[in-house]
Write a protein that holds these residues in place. Structure first.
Motif, PDB file in Angstrom:
ATOM      1  N   ASP B 154       8.028 -81.591 -44.859  1.00  0.00           N
ATOM      2  CA  ASP B 154       7.502 -80.422 -45.578  1.00  0.00           C
ATOM      3  C   ASP B 154       6.650 -79.545 -44.667  1.00  0.00           C
ATOM      4  OD1 ASP B 154       8.726 -80.997 -47.921  1.00  0.00           O
ATOM      5  OD2 ASP B 154       6.990 -81.970 -48.852  1.00  0.00           O
ATOM      6  N   VAL B 155       5.788 -80.176 -43.879  1.00  0.00           N
ATOM      7  CA  VAL B 155       4.904 -79.398 -43.001  1.00  0.00           C
ATOM      8  C   VAL B 155       5.727 -78.592 -41.997  1.00  0.00           C
ATOM      9  CG1 VAL B 155       3.159 -79.535 -41.167  1.00  0.00           C
ATOM     10  CG2 VAL B 155       2.932 -80.955 -43.212  1.00  0.00           C
ATOM     11  N   LEU B 156       6.721 -79.265 -41.392  1.00  0.00           N
ATOM     12  CA  LEU B 156       7.492 -78.603 -40.340  1.00  0.00           C
ATOM     13  C   LEU B 156       8.675 -77.819 -40.894  1.00  0.00           C
ATOM     14  CD1 LEU B 156       7.527 -81.443 -37.629  1.00  0.00           C
ATOM     15  CD2 LEU B 156       5.887 -79.580 -37.942  1.00  0.00           C
ATOM     16  N   ASP B 157       8.907 -77.978 -42.202  1.00  0.00           N
ATOM     17  CA  ASP B 157      10.021 -77.286 -42.855  1.00  0.00           C
ATOM     18  C   ASP B 157      11.363 -77.641 -42.207  1.00  0.00           C
ATOM     19  OD1 ASP B 157      11.049 -75.727 -44.829  1.00  0.00           O
ATOM     20  OD2 ASP B 157      10.812 -73.821 -43.762  1.00  0.00           O
ATOM     21  N   VAL B 158      11.556 -78.921 -42.007  1.00  0.00           N
ATOM     22  CA  VAL B 158      12.826 -79.430 -41.456  1.00  0.00           C
ATOM     23  C   VAL B 158      13.281 -80.596 -42.335  1.00  0.00           C
ATOM     24  CG1 VAL B 158      12.254 -78.785 -39.081  1.00  0.00           C
ATOM     25  CG2 VAL B 158      11.651 -81.057 -39.902  1.00  0.00           C
ATOM     26  N   PRO B 159      14.569 -80.969 -42.288  1.00  0.00           N
ATOM     27  CA  PRO B 159      15.032 -82.114 -43.065  1.00  0.00           C
ATOM     28  C   PRO B 159      14.418 -83.432 -42.554  1.00  0.00           C
ATOM     29  CG  PRO B 159      16.882 -80.789 -42.274  1.00  0.00           C
ATOM     30  CD  PRO B 159      15.664 -80.297 -41.574  1.00  0.00           C
ATOM     31  N   VAL B 160      14.371 -84.439 -43.436  1.00  0.00           N
ATOM     32  CA  VAL B 160      13.813 -85.734 -43.054  1.00  0.00           C
ATOM     33  C   VAL B 160      14.592 -86.335 -41.873  1.00  0.00           C
ATOM     34  CG1 VAL B 160      13.475 -88.119 -43.824  1.00  0.00           C
ATOM     35  CG2 VAL B 160      12.780 -86.235 -45.290  1.00  0.00           C
ATOM     36  N   GLY B 161      15.902 -86.090 -41.853  1.00  0.00           N
ATOM     37  CA  GLY B 161      16.714 -86.598 -40.745  1.00  0.00           C
ATOM     38  C   GLY B 161      16.235 -86.061 -39.399  1.00  0.00           C
ATOM     39  N   THR B 162      15.808 -84.803 -39.405  1.00  0.00           N
ATOM     40  CA  THR B 162      15.293 -84.200 -38.171  1.00  0.00           C
ATOM     41  C   THR B 162      13.972 -84.849 -37.770  1.00  0.00           C
ATOM     42  OG1 THR B 162      16.348 -82.114 -38.748  1.00  0.00           O
ATOM     43  CG2 THR B 162      14.605 -82.005 -37.105  1.00  0.00           C
ATOM     44  N   VAL B 163      13.145 -85.160 -38.764  1.00  0.00           N
ATOM     45  CA  VAL B 163      11.874 -85.837 -38.476  1.00  0.00           C
ATOM     46  C   VAL B 163      12.162 -87.166 -37.773  1.00  0.00           C
ATOM     47  CG1 VAL B 163       9.856 -86.962 -39.510  1.00  0.00           C
ATOM     48  CG2 VAL B 163      10.645 -84.762 -40.388  1.00  0.00           C
ATOM     49  N   LYS B 164      13.119 -87.921 -38.326  1.00  0.00           N
ATOM     50  CA  LYS B 164      13.466 -89.228 -37.739  1.00  0.00           C
ATOM     51  C   LYS B 164      13.916 -89.082 -36.299  1.00  0.00           C
ATOM     52  CE  LYS B 164      15.212 -92.002 -41.585  1.00  0.00           C
ATOM     53  NZ  LYS B 164      16.409 -92.627 -42.140  1.00  0.00           N
ATOM     54  N   SER B 165      14.870 -88.191 -36.086  1.00  0.00           N
ATOM     55  CA  SER B 165      15.416 -88.097 -34.730  1.00  0.00           C
ATOM     56  C   SER B 165      14.390 -87.515 -33.764  1.00  0.00           C
ATOM     57  CB  SER B 165      16.709 -87.274 -34.721  1.00  0.00           C
ATOM     58  OG  SER B 165      16.476 -86.011 -35.279  1.00  0.00           O
ATOM     59  N   ARG B 166      13.585 -86.553 -34.248  1.00  0.00           N
ATOM     60  CA  ARG B 166      12.588 -85.962 -33.355  1.00  0.00           C
ATOM     61  C   ARG B 166      11.513 -86.982 -32.991  1.00  0.00           C
ATOM     62  NH1 ARG B 166      10.003 -80.279 -34.986  1.00  0.00           N
ATOM     63  NH2 ARG B 166      12.223 -79.759 -35.065  1.00  0.00           N
ATOM     64  N   LEU B 167      11.127 -87.803 -33.955  1.00  0.00           N
ATOM     65  CA  LEU B 167      10.131 -88.847 -33.668  1.00  0.00           C
ATOM     66  C   LEU B 167      10.676 -89.850 -32.653  1.00  0.00           C
ATOM     67  CD1 LEU B 167       8.306 -89.917 -36.948  1.00  0.00           C
ATOM     68  CD2 LEU B 167       7.259 -89.512 -34.721  1.00  0.00           C
ATOM     69  N   ALA B 168      11.954 -90.197 -32.807  1.00  0.00           N
ATOM     70  CA  ALA B 168      12.554 -91.146 -31.865  1.00  0.00           C
ATOM     71  C   ALA B 168      12.546 -90.555 -30.458  1.00  0.00           C
ATOM     72  CB  ALA B 168      13.979 -91.487 -32.306  1.00  0.00           C
ATOM     73  N   ARG B 169      12.916 -89.284 -30.350  1.00  0.00           N
ATOM     74  CA  ARG B 169      12.922 -88.638 -29.029  1.00  0.00           C
ATOM     75  C   ARG B 169      11.508 -88.545 -28.478  1.00  0.00           C
ATOM     76  NH1 ARG B 169      16.555 -85.106 -31.435  1.00  0.00           N
ATOM     77  NH2 ARG B 169      15.050 -83.400 -31.498  1.00  0.00           N
ATOM     78  N   ALA B 170      10.559 -88.230 -29.356  1.00  0.00           N
ATOM     79  CA  ALA B 170       9.163 -88.097 -28.908  1.00  0.00           C
ATOM     80  C   ALA B 170       8.641 -89.433 -28.394  1.00  0.00           C
ATOM     81  CB  ALA B 170       8.298 -87.588 -30.060  1.00  0.00           C
ATOM     82  N   ARG B 171       8.940 -90.501 -29.101  1.00  0.00           N
ATOM     83  CA  ARG B 171       8.452 -91.815 -28.647  1.00  0.00           C
ATOM     84  C   ARG B 171       9.127 -92.213 -27.337  1.00  0.00           C
ATOM     85  NH1 ARG B 171       7.969 -93.659 -34.559  1.00  0.00           N
ATOM     86  NH2 ARG B 171       5.791 -94.302 -34.741  1.00  0.00           N
ATOM     87  N   MET B 172      10.404 -91.863 -27.221  1.00  0.00           N
ATOM     88  CA  MET B 172      11.113 -92.177 -25.980  1.00  0.00           C
ATOM     89  C   MET B 172      10.501 -91.417 -24.804  1.00  0.00           C
ATOM     90  SD  MET B 172      13.431 -93.933 -24.628  1.00  0.00           S
ATOM     91  CE  MET B 172      14.683 -94.491 -25.780  1.00  0.00           C
ATOM     92  N   GLN B 173      10.204 -90.148 -25.043  1.00  0.00           N
ATOM     93  CA  GLN B 173       9.592 -89.333 -23.986  1.00  0.00           C
ATOM     94  C   GLN B 173       8.199 -89.845 -23.627  1.00  0.00           C
ATOM     95  OE1 GLN B 173      10.799 -86.664 -22.103  1.00  0.00           O
ATOM     96  NE2 GLN B 173      12.716 -87.408 -22.955  1.00  0.00           N
TER      97      GLN B 173
END
Lengths: 251, 198
Positions: B154-173
Motif C-alpha cells: 500500500d505504501v509503495l503502491d505496488v502489488p504484494v508480489g512486487t514487494v516479495k521479489s523486491r525484498l528478495a533482491r534487496a536482501r541479496m544485494q
C-alpha cells in the motif's frame, strides 16, 4: 526445489509471510541443503543487525514541528523555488530591452523572441553568478509581486499579457529542468480527485502539489481535458517523476 | 485514542491532538527517512517536513487507507524529492554519523562478542548506504519498521508480489555488499533470485 527458488521462501520465512505449504516445502529443502541453511543464518544475522539500526526520534522532531505550526516562518509559508537573482535580473532586463527595441539583434526577427532567451537564462543558474531571489511559481499574482519586490525593479511591468504568460511558462520549464523532474500544471482543481493524485498537499496560498510516478502520467493525462492542463517535460528527456501543481484559484 | 478520533479533533483545530499524532508516528517516520538520507540532520528536517505536509493535507485524507500508510507514503515522497535534489540516488554518504555504532553494552556478551557486534552494526550501516534507494526503502519498511507485505504494498503502491521479489533482491544485494565489505563469508556465491537488478 532449487536453491534459487528457495531464496524468496527464505525471505518469506524471515518475514513470517510464507503460506503453510510454502513453509513446509522450504523446511524440507533446508533439511537436505547445508548451503541454504548457512544462507538462512546469514540472512537472520543481517536482519538482526538491520533491526538494531532502529533509532528513537530525537525530541526536537516533535518540538520543531509544533513550533513551526505555531510560528510559521515566512519562507515556509509556501513552497519556494530558488532562482538566482542575477538570472532573473538578466532575463527581465533582456525582455525589457527587447521590448523597447534596445537590442537591435532581434529587430530582424520576432519582437518578443527574447522570451526563449529569458527562459534559457533562468534555466541555467550555473552561469548566473551569486545571490538568490525566491518566488513561488504556484500563484501567478504572487509570482509577479514577489519578483518585483525581490528584484526591486520598481516600474517593471510585463509588456503585455502574452509575455507574462510566456514568462510563467518559462518559470515552469526552468523549474522542470532544474529539479530534474517533469511539471504538470493542472488548472482545474477537481483533478485532485483523480485516484493517481492522492494526498495533494495544500500550500498556504491555496495552491496544492503532489508527486506522481512517471508511469502514472499517461493515465492521468488520458483523464484530463487538454484545455485544463499544461505539461513541462524536463529537458533530460528520460522518464522522470512528475511534480503536479494545482495553482491557487484553480479549485 | 485511535487515529481517526485524533484526526477528527485535529480537523476541528486541536493542535494538541496533532502533537499526539506526531508523537505516535515520529519514530517510524524518522527511521524510514534516516535510512534513505544517511544522516541525522537531513532525516530530522525531512521528518518535520513530512508531518507539516500531513498537517496541510489532512483535509484531503478520507481514510481510504490507514493513516500510517498515508503518512509513510508522504515520507517516501519527501525522500524522493530530497534524493532528486541531491542527484545522487545511489551514492548516499557513507559517513556513519548516526548513533548506530554506539550500542549499549550487553552484560551477557564478552568484550570480543560486543566488538564483533559493533563491527557488524557498522558494516550493515555501510552496506545499506551502498544499496539502491528502493532497496534501502523496502528493507527499512520491512525490517526496521516491521510493516507486513500488504502494508508495504500500500505504501509503495505496488502489488504484494512486487514487494516479495523486491525484498528478495534487496536482501541479496545487502548480503553481497556485506561480503564485499569483508563481513560475511559466502556459503555459495552463485545463488541468484532469478531477477537481477539493473
Amino acid at each position: 526445489m532449487q536453491c534459487s527458488e528457495a531464496f524468496e521462501l527464505l525471505c518469506g520465512h524471515l518475514d513470517h509471510e510464507n503460506t503453510p505449504q510454502e513453509e513446509a516445502a522450504l523446511q524440507a529443502h533446508l533439511q537436505s541443503c547445508a548451503g541454504c541453511r548457512a544462507l538462512l543464518r546469514q540472512l537472520e544475522e543481517n536482519d538482526a543487525a538491520l533491526a538494531h539500526l532502529h533509532r528513537e526520534a530525537p525530541p526536537q522532531l516533535l518540538t520543531g514541528v509544533m513550533e513551526r505550526l505555531k510560528n510559521p516562518e515566512p519562507e515556509k509559508k509556501r513552497k519556494k523555488w530558488h532562482f538566482h537573482f542575477t538570472a532573473i535580473a538578466a532575463a527581465a532586463a533582456l525582455v525589457l530591452l527587447i521590448g523597447t527595441g534596445a537590442i537591435s539583434i532581434f529587430d530582424q526577427g520576432t519582437k518578443y523572441a527574447g522570451e526563449e532567451y529569458a527562459a534559457a537564462d533562468a534555466a541555467d543558474p550555473a552561469e548566473a553568478g551569486q545571490g538568490e531571489a525566491e518566488f513561488s511559481v504556484e500563484s501567478s499574482d504572487t509570482t509577479k509581486e514577489q519578483k518585483s519586490d525581490s528584484l526591486q525593479l520598481g516600474a517593471y511591468t510585463p509588456p503585455n499579457a502574452d509575455v507574462a504568460a510566456s514568462e510563467e511558462k518559462a518559470d515552469y520549464q526552468a523549474m522542470a529542468d532544474r529539479e530534474g523532474c517533469d511539471i504538470l500544471v493542472l488548472h482545474d482543481g477537481s483533478a485532485a480527485q483523480l485516484p493517481q493524485l492522492q494526498n495533494p498537499e495544500k500550500m498556504e496560498d491555496g495552491s496544492m502539489r503532489c508527486t506522481l510516478a512517471a508511469e502514472e502520467l499517461g493515465s492521468v493525462l488520458d483523464s484530463l481535458d487538454p484545455d485544463t492542463y499544461e505539461y513541462f517535460p524536463c529537458s533530460t528527456g528520460q522518464e522522470n517523476p512528475v511534480i503536479v501543481l494545482f495553482p491557487a484559484g484553480g479549485a | 485514542m485511535d487515529d481517526k478520533t485524533l484526526i477528527t479533533q485535529i480537523l476541528e483545530g486541536d493542535q494538541a491532538a496533532f502533537s499526539a499524532l506526531v508523537e505516535r508516528y515520529q519514530t517510524p517516520v524518522y527511521n524510514q527517512i534516516l535510512r534513505m538520507t544517511g544522516n541525522e540532520q537531513d532525516a530530522l528536517e525531512l521528518a518535520q517536513e513530512t508531518f507539516l505536509r500531513a498537517w496541510r493535507g489532512l483535509a484531503w485524507f478520507h481514510f481510504e487507507s490507514k493513516f500510517s500508510t498515508w503518512l509513510y507514503r508522504l515520507a517516501a515522497n519527501c525522500c524522493i524529492d530530497f534524493l532528486r535534489r541531491q542527484k545522487k540516488q545511489r551514492t548516499v554518504s557513507l559517513t556513519t554519523d548516526d548513533a548506530a555504532v554506539t550500542d549499549i553494552p550487553d552484560r551477557q556478551m564478552t568484550p570480543e562478542e560486543q566488538l564483533l557486534r559493533q563491527e557488524r552494526q557498522t558494516a550493515i550501516q555501510r552496506a545499506m548506504a551502498l544499496l539502491a534507494a528502493e532497496h534501502r526503502q523496502i528493507l527499512t519498511l520491512r525490517v526496521i519498521n516491521d510493516l507486513d507485505y500488504a502494508q508495504i504494498a500500500d505504501v509503495l503502491d505496488v502489488p504484494v508480489g512486487t514487494v516479495k521479489s523486491r525484498l528478495a533482491r534487496a536482501r541479496m544485494q545487502l548480503r553481497k555488499k556485506m561480503q564485499e565489505l569483508g563481513n560475511q563469508p559466502a556459503p555459495y556465491s552463485s545463488i541468484s533470485t532469478g531477477k537481477e537488478d539493473a
